[in-house]
Design an enzyme around this catalytic site. Structure first.
Site, PDB file in Angstrom:
ATOM      1  N   CYS A 115       0.832  -1.219   0.000  1.00 16.21           N
ATOM      2  CA  CYS A 115       0.000   0.000   0.000  1.00 16.21           C
ATOM      3  C   CYS A 115       0.858   1.259   0.000  1.00 16.21           C
ATOM      4  O   CYS A 115       0.328   2.370  -0.116  1.00 16.21           O
ATOM      5  CB  CYS A 115      -0.923   0.004   1.211  1.00 16.21           C
ATOM      6  SG  CYS A 115      -2.073  -1.373   1.210  1.00 16.21           S
ATOM      7  N   HIS A 255      -2.808   6.922   4.254  1.00 17.73           N
ATOM      8  CA  HIS A 255      -3.345   5.731   3.590  1.00 17.73           C
ATOM      9  C   HIS A 255      -4.628   5.323   4.322  1.00 17.73           C
ATOM     10  O   HIS A 255      -4.690   5.327   5.548  1.00 17.73           O
ATOM     11  CB  HIS A 255      -2.317   4.606   3.638  1.00 17.73           C
ATOM     12  CG  HIS A 255      -2.873   3.296   3.190  1.00 17.73           C
ATOM     13  ND1 HIS A 255      -3.599   3.172   2.033  1.00 17.73           N
ATOM     14  CD2 HIS A 255      -2.848   2.055   3.763  1.00 17.73           C
ATOM     15  CE1 HIS A 255      -3.981   1.910   1.894  1.00 17.73           C
ATOM     16  NE2 HIS A 255      -3.532   1.219   2.930  1.00 17.73           N
ATOM     17  N   ASN A 285     -10.218   0.211   1.485  1.00 18.81           N
ATOM     18  CA  ASN A 285      -8.763   0.268   1.293  1.00 18.81           C
ATOM     19  C   ASN A 285      -8.450   0.034  -0.187  1.00 18.81           C
ATOM     20  O   ASN A 285      -8.678  -1.059  -0.704  1.00 18.81           O
ATOM     21  CB  ASN A 285      -8.112  -0.815   2.171  1.00 18.81           C
ATOM     22  CG  ASN A 285      -6.592  -0.814   2.072  1.00 18.81           C
ATOM     23  OD1 ASN A 285      -6.006  -0.180   1.189  1.00 18.81           O
ATOM     24  ND2 ASN A 285      -5.951  -1.533   2.975  1.00 18.81           N
TER      25      ASN A 285
END
Ligand code: COA
Length: 333
Positions: A115, A255, A285
């Site tokens: 990520c 994030h 996500n």
């Protein structure tokens, strides 16, 4: 040495919305549990045959960012794209984007850093601009995390979504733009979040979904603690490096993995949640795409003014983490 400044942002997400209520028909879960434990209400899911592959979304986000920058697709000399869900093993998604938008003068490649892919890509582009190797760069995060969801695992499939975001970087000789980037990784813990071979059956409700021959496996609890620690540590490292404190920050764009992780980060770096941008309720996500999507939305909502200090901070599989401090210099009002 030059500075790299953000001169355009863009993002795009697939049309299909998968709500928590939809997920109640796929796994043993509830809207109440997902909302309370993650902050997610819905996510976007790419559908087969609708022009929503990673490179399609990335190309669309890139064109929006280039338009904001007032730049033609032939102007970037560099395209770097962060992803863990490339459309093909090779070539890179970046090269497929280059073809789709006709960015004929760029060198293009992908970065795999979980990520953290977007901030790793941003840091490489920043260095290329600082040292004169690039003048105009396109940096992208693009993911189809739905394509690696295990639709029988309620602890992971409820978290994931699809989308893409992009920024255009230009060169500056002023003290503005990306002030510094800080990256880290710790491969000892890769087994907390990794891809496992296999293709779980897609649920009927997603008959047109795009699956990959591997799926995401995760130890959520352990990862949660690592995420909070590394996000807070790298955020503080980045601020200290620039002699800044939390009160100097206009906006944190973290994030978007779990609202509780984001709240714990805000708490550890002593920032109120009003200074933290979140859109996890809409997208879940989206891995490498989450920061550029959130940054684009904050920018287009008019939340950023020239001179504002913006802190981008991420954590992901690898383990990897990173933070960039930006003195915002783009005014779209
Ligand atoms: N719906 C209902 N119940 C669920 C569920 C769901 N979707 N997912 C898990 N549960 C259950 C578990 O089975 C467990 O039940 P039990 O107590 O009967 O065994 C219970 O809820 C608690 O599970 P736990 O894993 O402790 O939940 P949690 O509060 O830690 O939340 C995550 C799980 C995955 C949301 C959380 O750990 C997380 O966000 N981890 C980090 C994610 C991350 O950082 N990801 C990637 C980084 S980029």
């Amino acid at each position: 040495m030059f500075k790299a400044r953000i001169i355009g942002t863009g993002s795009t997400t697939p049309k299909r919305i998968l709500t928590n209520t939809d997920l109640e028909n796929i796994v043993d879960t509830s809207d109440e549990w997902i909302t309370r434990r993650t902050g997610i209400k819905e996510r976007r899911i790419s559908q087969k045959g609708k022009g929503e592959k990673a490179f399609d979304l990335a190309a669309d986000a890139s064109l929006k960012a280039l338009e904001m920058a007032g730049m033609g697709p032939d102007e970037p000399d560099l395209i770097i794209l962060g992803t863990i869900t490339p459309d093909r093993q090779f070539p890179s998604v970046a090269c497929m984007v280059q073809d789709k938008i006709n960015a004929v003068n760029a060198n293009a490649f992908d970065v795999s850093a979980g990520c953290s892919g977007f901030l790793y890509a941003l840091s490489i582009a920043e260095n290329a601009i600082a040292t004169g190797g690039s003048e105009k760069a396109l940096v992208i995060g693009a993911e189809l995390l739905s394509s690696v969801a295990n639709w029988e695992d309620r602890s992971t499939c409820v978290l994931l979504g699809d989308g893409a975001g992009a920024v255009v970087l230009g060169r500056s000789d002023k003290d503005e733009g990306i002030l510094s980037s800080h990256l880290g990784s710790d491969g000892r813990y890769w087994k907390l979040l990794y891809s496992e071979e296999g293709t779980p059956d897609p649920p009927k409700i997603l008959e047109a979904f795009e699956g990959k021959p591997y799926y995401l496996a995760m130890e959520g609890n352990k990862l949660f603690k690592k995420a909070v620690k590394h996000l807070a540590d790298v955020a503080m490292e980045a601020l200290r490096h620039n002699n800044l404190s939390g009160s100097d920050v206009r906006l944190v764009v973290p994030h978007q993995a779990n609202i509780r992780i984001i709240e714990a980060l805000a708490d550890r770096i002593s920032l109120p949640m009003e200074k933290v941008y979140t859109n996890i309720h809409k997208y879940g996500n989206t891995s490498s795409a989450s920061i550029p999507i959130a940054l684009d939305e904050a920018n287009r909502e008019g939340m950023l003014r020239p001179g504002d200090i913006v802190l981008l901070v991420t954590f992901g599989a690898g383990l990897t983490w990173g933070a960039s401090v930006v003195r915002w210099s783009l005014d779209i009002r």
